[in-house]
Scaffold this active site. Structure first.
Site, PDB file in Angstrom:
ATOM      1  N   HIS A   1      42.731  53.386  27.521  1.00 37.69           N
ATOM      2  CA  HIS A   1      43.583  54.223  26.649  1.00 37.69           C
ATOM      3  C   HIS A   1      42.790  55.382  26.048  1.00 37.69           C
ATOM      4  O   HIS A   1      43.156  55.906  24.999  1.00 37.69           O
ATOM      5  CB  HIS A   1      44.218  53.387  25.529  1.00 37.69           C
TER       6      HIS A   1
ATOM      7  N   SER B   1      34.370  83.167  28.842  1.00 36.50           N
ATOM      8  CA  SER B   1      35.588  83.703  28.243  1.00 36.50           C
ATOM      9  C   SER B   1      35.463  85.206  28.085  1.00 36.50           C
ATOM     10  O   SER B   1      34.379  85.726  27.796  1.00 36.50           O
ATOM     11  CB  SER B   1      35.814  83.053  26.876  1.00 36.50           C
TER      12      SER B   1
ATOM     13  N   LYS C   1      31.657  80.437  25.108  1.00 38.65           N
ATOM     14  CA  LYS C   1      32.371  79.496  25.957  1.00 38.65           C
ATOM     15  C   LYS C   1      31.692  79.292  27.316  1.00 38.65           C
ATOM     16  O   LYS C   1      31.166  80.215  27.926  1.00 38.65           O
ATOM     17  CB  LYS C   1      33.807  79.974  26.212  1.00 38.65           C
TER      18      LYS C   1
ATOM     19  N   GLU D   1      38.791  72.386  36.713  1.00 39.82           N
ATOM     20  CA  GLU D   1      40.170  72.650  36.294  1.00 39.82           C
ATOM     21  C   GLU D   1      41.025  73.102  37.465  1.00 39.82           C
ATOM     22  O   GLU D   1      42.197  72.709  37.588  1.00 39.82           O
ATOM     23  CB  GLU D   1      40.178  73.701  35.187  1.00 39.82           C
TER      24      GLU D   1
END
Length: 470
Positions: free
Chosen positions: A162, A283, A289, A296
């Site tokens: 979980h 970024s 970043k 992704e």
């Protein structure tokens, strides 16, 4: 009186009007099925060789046709072949070029077959080759995972259920879970390959042919292990593509779960790993970043392959037997599924070796969250306490530790004994992370010794596959 209309079309004799320009554009497939050209030519060369073997063509005719087809293939590979949309598809483009090259004898290439069994053969030849390519990529990825697991066989980290810290495990054990997924994916493709490697050639349009063909000769020449047993099924079947797309969707599912964990672990909230800058981007506005864009994109591209599978299921679900033009739509989905899976597997071949593990961060995370609570319950069970009672005792003890702001192993023995008199000084052996992990010393367990055994077994397995591929 006969007209001169549609003379460019191989089927034009039946028609007295030219095809509407829009219809010609709408129905053409050569813009994408030209990718099948090498397999189309391979199938045609085998077909005319078989026709010569049974006496339908002479050896000279077969030789002329085969030579012409080989020359066309060279033109295609060199990028010098002119594809004509008015000829609809890859098959008719190649046949027309063959006639232009070798003359009237080229028109005999289509004796005893139809585009229906021709394209079914092309697709199976294409997919057979691509399954081999994907299996090779899976094998290489499995090897990189085993190497990483071996390096981190004793590195402690939290195991999750979980997405909540549950029990301590080793990072190497976690990585081997990914290895097992890819292992099943490769085996699944092997199962799929058995049903791909079935020859439809000889089914013609749907009912077979009057010519005295010998399909076993064609199968031998093309390396097929079996003949399609029913001519109607042979030309209308696309479930081998559906099965492949299902296997491809599962590969992408596993890569997507892999990606999700890498994305989480790279985030500052976890900080378990770092990935080489070469596999990340920045970024345009936030200079600090470091984004895991490769992972992704793999996660995002999974949806494409799911879509390819759904497209194939939808194309086939309402078709009456035998062949229907709907099946022209099978190729773009198949090509996309193949290309996407290969691209993502190639991405991970570079990404995984670039992973650097932050063992301190993983250990610090494992030291929070009472991960050895189950070990304490097991300790009480070994003292003769029924498991459900032990579960309740430890639950109450965890609540106490939370209120105290302490981990269980930091509590005094007198505090622990408040919850059960059976707790003795040896309990601390059960509350350490290392003790918890090392105690899982069984087949498939997370103990470092078992991880190293699993790595050794995986290397033996991979060596066997590599030898078989060789």
């Amino acid at each position: 009186m006969a007209t001169e209309k549609n003379t460019v079309k191989p089927w034009g004799g039946r028609f007295s009007e030219d095809t509407d320009r829009f219809v010609e554009e709408f129905t053409q497939s050569v813009s994408f099925d030209r990718r099948l050209a090498p397999y189309d030519i391979q199938g045609s060369i085998a077909h005319v060789a078989m026709l010569a073997r049974v006496g339908v063509l002479t050896e000279d005719e077969s030789g002329q046709i085969s030579g012409g087809l080989s020359a066309i293939l060279s033109e295609i590979e060199a990028g010098k072949f002119t594809w004509r949309q008015e000829l609809e598809d890859v098959h008719m483009n190649i046949e027309a070029a063959l006639v232009e090259r070798v003359g009237e004898v080229g028109k005999k290439v289509h004796t005893g077959r139809s585009r229906n069994d021709q394209v079914a053969t092309d697709l199976r030849l294409f997919l057979r080759a691509e399954v081999d390519n994907i299996q090779s990529l899976l094998l290489q990825n499995m090897d990189t995972l085993v190497t990483l697991a071996e390096q981190e066989s004793a590195s402690l980290m939290p195991g999750y259920t979980h997405l909540q810290a549950a029990q301590p495990i080793t990072f190497g054990h976690h990585i081997l879970a990914w290895y097992e997924m890819l292992k099943r994916d490769r085996q699944r493709l092997g199962d799929c390959l058995e049903r791909i490697n079935v020859l439809p050639l000889g089914a013609a349009a749907l009912a077979g042919t009057r010519f005295p063909i010998d399909r076993s000769v064609s199968a031998d020449l093309l390396g097929f292990s079996a003949l399609a047993g029913n001519s109607i099924d042979a030309v209308s079947d696309r479930d081998f593509i559906i099965e492949f797309c299902a296997a491809a969707a599962l590969i992408m599912l596993h890569l997507s779960r892999f990606s999700e964990e890498l994305i989480l672990w790279l985030s500052p909230g976890f900080g378990f790993i770092d990935i080489d800058d070469a596999f990340c981007t920045g970024s345009s506005i936030m200079p600090q970043k470091k984004n895991p864009d490769v992972a992704e994109l793999v996660r995002g591209k999974t949806g494409r392959v799911y879509g390819d599978l759904m497209t194939m299921l939808t194309i086939m679900k309402g078709q009456p037997l035998a062949y229907n033009r709907d099946n022209q739509e099978d190729k773009e989905s198949l090509f996309d599924a193949v290309d996407t899976v290969k691209l993502c597997l190639e991405a991970y071949l570079g990404l995984v070796p670039s992973i650097r593990v932050n063992r301190k961060a993983m250990l610090a995370a494992a030291q929070k969250g009472y991960l050895t609570a189950t070990d304490l319950a097991d300790y009480l069970v070994m003292k003769g306490v029924p498991f459900r009672e032990a579960h309740a005792v430890v639950g109450n003890l965890v609540q106490y530790a939370i209120r105290q702001g302490s981990e269980m192993e930091d509590l005094e023995l007198s505090e622990l004994k408040q919850f059960h008199e059976g707790i003795e000084a040896d309990v601390y052996d059960y509350l350490t992370l290392q003790g918890s992990v090392s105690a899982r010393d069984h087949a498939g367990g997370t103990a470092p010794a078992r991880v190293r055994e699993a790595v050794a077994e995986a290397r033996r397995y991979l060596a066997t596959l590599t030898a078989d591929d060789g």
